[in-house]
Each structure stands twice: as structure tokens, then as C-alpha cells.
Write a protein that holds these residues in place. Structure first.
Motif, mmCIF file in Angstrom:
data_model
loop_
_atom_site.group_PDB
_atom_site.id
_atom_site.type_symbol
_atom_site.label_atom_id
_atom_site.label_comp_id
_atom_site.label_asym_id
_atom_site.label_seq_id
_atom_site.Cartn_x
_atom_site.Cartn_y
_atom_site.Cartn_z
ATOM 1 N N PHE A 127 0.854 -1.204 0.000
ATOM 2 C CA PHE A 127 0.000 0.000 0.000
ATOM 3 C C PHE A 127 0.882 1.243 0.000
ATOM 4 O O PHE A 127 0.967 1.957 0.989
ATOM 5 C CB PHE A 127 -0.958 -0.046 1.186
ATOM 6 N N TYR A 128 1.558 1.468 -1.123
ATOM 7 C CA TYR A 128 2.543 2.556 -1.218
ATOM 8 C C TYR A 128 1.968 3.787 -1.927
ATOM 9 O O TYR A 128 2.690 4.740 -2.185
ATOM 10 C CB TYR A 128 3.818 2.077 -1.922
ATOM 11 N N ARG A 129 0.667 3.752 -2.225
ATOM 12 C CA ARG A 129 0.035 4.908 -2.873
ATOM 13 C C ARG A 129 -1.293 5.251 -2.206
ATOM 14 O O ARG A 129 -2.040 4.367 -1.801
ATOM 15 C CB ARG A 129 -0.231 4.602 -4.362
ATOM 16 N N LYS A 130 -1.562 6.536 -2.131
ATOM 17 C CA LYS A 130 -2.849 6.981 -1.601
ATOM 18 C C LYS A 130 -3.638 7.695 -2.696
ATOM 19 O O LYS A 130 -3.063 8.205 -3.671
ATOM 20 C CB LYS A 130 -2.655 7.912 -0.406
ATOM 21 N N ILE A 131 -4.944 7.713 -2.515
ATOM 22 C CA ILE A 131 -5.829 8.409 -3.447
ATOM 23 C C ILE A 131 -5.897 9.880 -3.052
ATOM 24 O O ILE A 131 -6.153 10.196 -1.888
ATOM 25 C CB ILE A 131 -7.249 7.795 -3.419
ATOM 26 N N LEU A 179 -3.260 9.028 -7.927
ATOM 27 C CA LEU A 179 -2.533 8.316 -6.882
ATOM 28 C C LEU A 179 -1.215 9.017 -6.603
ATOM 29 O O LEU A 179 -0.555 9.488 -7.523
ATOM 30 C CB LEU A 179 -2.266 6.865 -7.304
ATOM 31 N N ARG A 239 2.460 8.663 -4.178
ATOM 32 C CA ARG A 239 3.272 7.762 -3.334
ATOM 33 C C ARG A 239 3.233 8.193 -1.877
ATOM 34 O O ARG A 239 3.332 9.382 -1.592
ATOM 35 C CB ARG A 239 4.749 7.788 -3.766
ATOM 36 N N VAL A 240 3.111 7.226 -0.986
ATOM 37 C CA VAL A 240 3.290 7.525 0.431
ATOM 38 C C VAL A 240 4.626 6.972 0.933
ATOM 39 O O VAL A 240 5.106 7.356 1.985
ATOM 40 C CB VAL A 240 2.131 6.983 1.305
ATOM 41 N N ASP A 256 -0.160 6.766 -11.769
ATOM 42 C CA ASP A 256 -0.858 7.615 -10.803
ATOM 43 C C ASP A 256 -2.358 7.678 -11.081
ATOM 44 O O ASP A 256 -3.048 8.577 -10.610
ATOM 45 C CB ASP A 256 -0.240 9.013 -10.753
ATOM 46 N N ILE A 276 -7.160 7.062 1.902
ATOM 47 C CA ILE A 276 -7.412 5.778 1.248
ATOM 48 C C ILE A 276 -6.149 5.384 0.500
ATOM 49 O O ILE A 276 -5.649 6.141 -0.333
ATOM 50 C CB ILE A 276 -8.578 5.850 0.238
ATOM 51 N N LEU A 277 -5.642 4.200 0.811
ATOM 52 C CA LEU A 277 -4.472 3.663 0.113
ATOM 53 C C LEU A 277 -4.925 2.543 -0.813
ATOM 54 O O LEU A 277 -5.929 1.878 -0.548
ATOM 55 C CB LEU A 277 -3.468 3.098 1.118
ATOM 56 N N THR A 278 -4.189 2.331 -1.888
ATOM 57 C CA THR A 278 -4.434 1.142 -2.704
ATOM 58 C C THR A 278 -3.135 0.381 -2.878
ATOM 59 O O THR A 278 -2.053 0.919 -2.665
ATOM 60 C CB THR A 278 -5.088 1.486 -4.058
#
Lengths: 151, 151
Positions: free
Chosen positions: A119-123, A133, A135-136, B19, B89-91
Motif C-alpha cells: 500500500f505505497y500509494r494513496k488516493i 494516486l 506515493r506515500v 498515478d 485511502i491507500l491502494t
């Protein structure tokens, strides 16, 4: 019960309030397993287990899954070294989901893309309602090409 | 894209590295959503969303699900007051799972059984390999009978 056998599904009260493990597998025979880092609590991945994968996980203390894409058993880390040592397994009220608290061996990453967590990306929502998206996790832990080869 | 429309599924690289939000819904049109407490990181529940529930969640900032048992939309907390205010929210890499970091309104509990988290039991293995469940939350936050009525 012996060797991680599961109890038959009971009534609502015994499932929710009892002390017997009676997991509910879906139409494909699978149960969702949320994997968290036992040290940080971060969600690392979501995997799916069939009854045999859950039994192996309970018996060995290392996480086994059923790969839906490959339709085969999958011991996490067997190729990558990212073995999951399972410290605790929780189940929910209706026993149709699991949480595995793990510590990760090898390079400490979980995701095949190279990040610590899948889960390395957030909306992110823009003012016009559109989404993208972001990156977190700033950096990858490793370069997958070096582990799995290119392409 | 506008109003939380989703991109069509692209190739592996665009799904994993891009993204654009291109969620993968399963054969039943659902995606798993792991709900965590934004303050503590604890996993509170696992729910399922169809495309419309995900859109409503993104647009309103409050969590909507698809109830598999009732086959209907379900705004968490509509009856109980346990509204989930979605902070992030993460994906994941293949965009077939979500993590929702939430703060819970009302009495602050998530589980209909009365506990803060639905994951209020852990699996304990005995020396002979048998398993049983043990509470990890000592006390209920509320008595469901007082909220939902008896029986």
C-alpha cells in the motif's frame, strides 16, 4: 481438535462469542488475510488463504497463502526471502477475515514492486472531484529486477 | 476524470507504477477494504465495496460498503452512529485492495458485537496443536442490545 483442525460453523452466537475457530471460507474456499507489521501496525498486504494454507500458517508460524492468479499454494518469501514470521493471528466477529501480525525476514520489504508495503500509494482528490494516486513511500527498499531478473 | 470516475485497467506497469486509480473489482464486482483507526493503526474491520460504494466514499469522505449478506448499499454508522470519517485511502500494487484510515464517530466502536474492533479475538495454539480463540479486547465499548434491541 488436533493439528489445527477447524470447528464446523456454529450458530451466530458461537461464531461471534465463542472460543472455537470456525473460519468462513467464501465460494472459492478462501478467506481474506490482512497482514500488518507487528512493530509498526502498518498494513503490508492483503492475501487469501484456503483451509490448507491457514492450517500450514498456524502449524509452522510462517505465512502461507493461496495464489488466486496462479491457483497454487504460495509460501510468502520462498523466492524473495521475505518470509513472514507470524506473531499473532486475529479473527473478526463473523470469522470471515483474518489479521496476521508479522515480522518480515530478508530485506524487510513485502511488495514485489520493491516497497516495504504493497500500500505505497494513496488516493488524492482534486478540487474538481477527479482522483490520482500519490506515493506515500518515498523510496523502494530494493530493486525487484535484481531479485527476480529483468522483464 | 470527474466525480471520482475510475480509469480503465491498464497494463501491469500502469497499474503498479502509475498515478491513475484503476481498481480491480472481483467477479462479484467487489473490492476488499481494510479499515484502520487513523490514530492507532489498529485494523477495525474488513468491508467490501462495489464501484458505486467506492465513489460515494471518495466523494463524501464517509465510508460506504456493499453488504454481501444483505445485497445492498450500507453506509457504516447510519443506524449505529459509528460513522467512519475517511482520512486517507491507500491502494495496493495491483489495485485490488484498499486501506481506509478512519476516525469513528458516535461511541467510537466499530463492531456490532460491541467491541472497538471486529478483530477482538486471537488464535491461541495449545501444545497438542489444537486451537482456540482468546479475547484481546477485555471489555465491550457498548451493549448492542441497547442500540439494536434484544434478540
Amino acid at each position: 481438535m488436533s493439528q489445527a483442525e477447524f470447528a464446523e460453523r456454529g450458530d451466530k452466537k458461537s461464531v461471534e462469542d465463542g472460543d472455537l475457530l470456525m473460519p468462513k471460507f467464501d465460494a472459492d474456499g478462501l478467506i481474506a488475510a490482512v497482514v500488518t507489521d507487528v512493530a509498526t501496525g502498518d498494513v503490508l498486504m492483503v492475501g487469501y488463504m484456503n483451509a490448507e494454507a491457514l492450517k500450514r500458517t498456524i502449524e509452522t508460524g510462517e505465512a502461507w497463502y493461496w495464489s488466486r492468479s496462479r491457483q497454487s499454494f504460495w509460501k510468502k518469501g520462498e523466492t524473495s526471502g521475505q518470509i513472514q514470521s507470524v506473531q499473532e493471528i486475529l479473527t473478526d466477529c463473523d470469522q470471515d477475515a483474518l489479521v496476521l501480525k508479522v515480522s518480515v525476514a530478508g530485506n524487510g520489504a513485502t511488495c514485489h514492486v520493491g516497497y516495504r508495503s504493497c500500500f505505497y500509494r494513496k488516493i488524492v482528490k482534486a478540487a474538481d472531484g477527479s482522483t490520482r494516486l500519490e506515493r506515500v513511500e518515498a523510496d523502494k527498499v530494493y530493486d525487484p529486477a535484481e531479485v527476480y531478473g529483468k522483464g
